[in-house]
Enzyme design. Structure first.
Site, mmCIF file in Angstrom:
data_model
loop_
_atom_site.group_PDB
_atom_site.id
_atom_site.type_symbol
_atom_site.label_atom_id
_atom_site.label_comp_id
_atom_site.label_asym_id
_atom_site.label_seq_id
_atom_site.Cartn_x
_atom_site.Cartn_y
_atom_site.Cartn_z
ATOM 1 N N ARG A 294 38.502 22.667 15.459
ATOM 2 C CA ARG A 294 38.921 21.865 16.610
ATOM 3 C C ARG A 294 37.904 21.851 17.744
ATOM 4 O O ARG A 294 37.627 20.799 18.324
ATOM 5 C CB ARG A 294 40.259 22.389 17.143
ATOM 6 N N GLU A 382 53.527 30.872 23.931
ATOM 7 C CA GLU A 382 52.271 30.404 24.518
ATOM 8 C C GLU A 382 52.023 31.041 25.884
ATOM 9 O O GLU A 382 50.888 31.046 26.375
ATOM 10 C CB GLU A 382 52.297 28.869 24.643
#
Lengths: 565, 114
Positions: A294, A382
């Site tokens: 990515r 997260e």
């Protein structure tokens, strides 16, 4: 009119945020015998990032091909570019399979093939390891499954429309929180023996993002003000092929990855030429199918645009024109009709994609019981930093909501059994602060949020320089002065969007600085943090950075071994 | 292209009124895109619920659009006037915001019979 302060609520464990991690934390805390309040500023199980995830979930199940969690750990650590907290990463990889199977028992509906759970290859993994729910339904299926478990659970009170403004800390211990009840405008003091932050990430700080509107970094701001440490805050993951054009509604903007994987979509520049291979020599971890990880794909697309070879809307083309229409239909079924409703026919036209803020590697620093430096203040999902280091491996985000959610909920419940109920904070600074809300002449709060997002995208995006970062830090301070110190309202009563914006700006401005400052201090390029003025990885910089706040000022320092409360 | 959003606004127990906002839009943009533009450029006090912005995952932006129940994130902006109003069968909170949470997920839960 001064807002009313409600009768306090009391609970063993307060979980803030009802996405995947918060729901799992609540279930596990209740399983360990605690009473739980599960609160969300939005609706329960609908407002976080989990519900939007269309992608895959990584765990070493060994269903598709033999596997061991240590292989998953090796890939996670390699993706993290030397900065992963190995203890947290090991918890993630070792406990992942158990949670994936638990979700399977709860009938989430993982896709199956030949009688076993199907696992597919994803970038950065050494073998097929990622499970999913068809078609592009992983997140909604996970959220629905957890919501229905909550419905059946005892001792969990779910409360939506409850926006936490500050954690209550007394004698170094978390004792609850102060909240604004969004729908009525009332102030709600909550006493709790343990608090779990599960508010997700900060991608709303950027103009183009794949987040929900409540991902403005609330948990990081709550943790900083409570005295906890943040780690790895400079590492924001950009998803390389977020949807750019034509306008696509009703779909997650990061939906193209599975299409690309299943059908071999081609990334093309304005010359209609594939360009990924030009950048592939930079990366030793190419897996053949996906040319670039990515961070490198983000780099490649941004560099093509910079060189004047971008698509009209400022990204790259993604083309499936070489794939027969019936194969597209077979692979994506009803999704093809949703695209058609948007005027998109993949067999006839390429779409445009560009990097989009997607995930935050950094977050609240926790130990292996998911407790922060502040006793009784836990975090998960997260909202924590460490497990993913400088770059998150594809497929680890939903796994960590399950694993860290369960772990934080369990340990918060254990702490609650050892502690008396703290007295609620019915007076004090957090309540006075909300009661000081006022109407005044002030800049448009929604426009101020848009300014902050542009400022961050332009200056603290995937490619950074010292000059740009200093510009961001100065302008954020200017923006903060315009926003002021006292909450702004547009009227009394419920659901005042100006007050909500203002409270969001308070957090977003703080958290934006908590990203920009360590980004300025890290004078190298590593993982998701790329400095154009320091383009190489510096072996001497293989050290995490910690952000703390004292008297309203942020401090950055290199990490040493964590001292727990 | 130009759209007019005629939005029914109000609070519980007060008489509601319609405010009309003119916005510039591009083909394909959603009603939610339009509402967000209104807040950013004209009136930040306009209240509506949404969370996921784009994905039609959160289901929070349900409202009456030209008299039909629909999601603002998937309904498209059109030239001319679009009438927006809160859901008629839910308790009004403010403007386009109604009480849509299941009863046992609210702060003020209905009293349970024992």
């Amino acid at each position: 009119m001064t807002p009313e302060v409600m009768t306090p609520l009391e609970t063993d464990v307060l979980v803030i945020g009802a996405g995947g991690a918060g729901m799992y934390a609540a279930l596990e805390a209740a399983r360990a015998g605690a009473n739980v309040i599960l609160a969300d500023r939005s609706l329960i199980g609908r407002g976080g990032a989990t519900v939007m995830a269309q992608m895959t979930v990584a765990a070493a199940l060994g269903e598709q091909t033999p596997d061991h969690w240590e292989n998953h750990l090796a890939d996670t650590l390699a993706a993290g570019r030397g900065l992963c907290d190995e203890k947290l990463a090991a918890i993630l990889c070792e406990d992942g399979p158990r949670r994936i199977r638990e979700m399977d028992d709860w009938k989430v509906g993982w896709a199956r093939e030949d009688g076993h759970i199907k696992q597919v290859q994803a970038p950065g993994h050494d073998r097929p390891r990622c499970v999913y729910v068809d078609f592009l339904s992983t997140g909604p299926a996970v959220s629905k499954t957890l919501r229905s478990r909550l419905n059946d659970a005892n001792n969990i009170r779910r409360i939506g429309d409850l926006l936490m403004t500050d954690i209550t800390v007394r004698n170094g211990e978390a004792c609850g929180a102060t909240a604004l009840h969004v729908a009525s405008g009332r102030i709600v003091p909550i006493a709790a023996k343990a608090v779990v932050i599960a508010t997700g990430g900060l991608t709303r700080l950027y103009r183009r993002n794949s987040a929900s509107v409540n991902m403005g970094g609330d948990g990081y701001a709550l943790a900083l003000r409570a005295g906890a440490e943040l780690i790895d805050m400079e590492f924001v993951q950009f998803f390389p092929i977020g949807h750019l054009a034509p306008r696509l509604v009703g779909m997650d903007p990061i939906m193209w990855d599975p299409f690309r994987y299943k059908l071999g979509g081609k990334l093309l520049n304005a010359e209609m030429r594939e360009f990924e291979a030009d950048y592939a020599t930079r990366d030793a971890r190419s897996d053949g199918r996906y040319v670039l990880t990515r961070d490198l794909a983000t780099y490649a697309i941004s560099k093509e645009v910079e060189a004047g070879r971008g698509s009209p809307a400022g990204g790259a083309y993604l083309s499936f024109q070489h794939v027969p229409p019936e194969e597209i239909r077979r692979a994506f079924g009803p999704v093809v009709d949703r695209l058609a409703a948007n005027g998109i026919d993949l067999a006839r036209q390429p779409i445009e994609v560009a990097p989009i803020a997607h995930y935050h590697m950094g977050g609240i620093r926790v130990n292996d019981t998911l407790e922060s430096k502040v006793a009784g203040l836990f975090a998960c999902g997260e909202a924590i930093g460490g497990a993913n280091g400088a770059n998150r491996l594809s497929g680890n985000a939903i796994t960590e909501t399950f694993v860290f959610g369960a772990c934080a909920g369990h340990h918060a419940a254990l702490r609650a059994t050892r502690r008396p109920m703290p007295s609620p904070e019915v007076t004090g600074p957090a309540i006075d602060f909300l009661r000081s809300s006022e109407r005044r002449e002030a800049p448009n709060t929604a426009a101020a949020i848009a300014s902050l997002q542009s400022l961050m995208s332009d200056n603290v995006g995937p490619f950074r320089t010292g000059d740009k970062l200093r510009v961001a830090i100065d302008r954020l301070a200017d923006l903060g002065r315009g926003v002021g110190d006292r909450p702004l309202t547009s009227s009394s009563g419920g659901f005042d969007p100006v007050l909500i914006d203002w409270l969001d700006l308070r957090n977003m401005l703080l958290v934006a600085q908590a990203v920009a400052l360590p980004a300025l201090a890290r004078t190298e390029s590593r993982g998701a943090h790329q400095r154009e003025d320091y383009p190489s990885l510096d072996d001497g910089s293989e050290v995490n950075q910690i952000v703390t706040m004292t008297d309203g000022t942020l401090n950055i320092r290199p990490a040493k071994e964590m001292v727990t409360a | 292209m130009k759209a007019l959003l005629a939005i029914r606004r109000g609070e519980p127990e007060l008489t509601s009124h319609v405010d009309t906002f003119a916005i510039e839009f591009e083909h394909g943009q959603s009603v939610l895109d339009g509402l967000r533009m209104v807040r950013r450029d004209q009136d930040p006090s306009l209240a509506f619920r949404f969370s996921c912005i784009n994905a039609n995952a959160c289901k929070e932006c349900m409202m009456l659009i030209d008299g039909e129940v629909d999601y603002a994130c998937t309904a498209r902006l059109k030239e001319g006037t679009t009438a927006l109003a809160p859901l008629p069968k839910k308790a009004l909170v403010r403007d386009l915001v109604t009480e849509i949470a299941p009863p046992d997920e609210r702060l003020d839960r209905p009293t349970r019979k024992t």
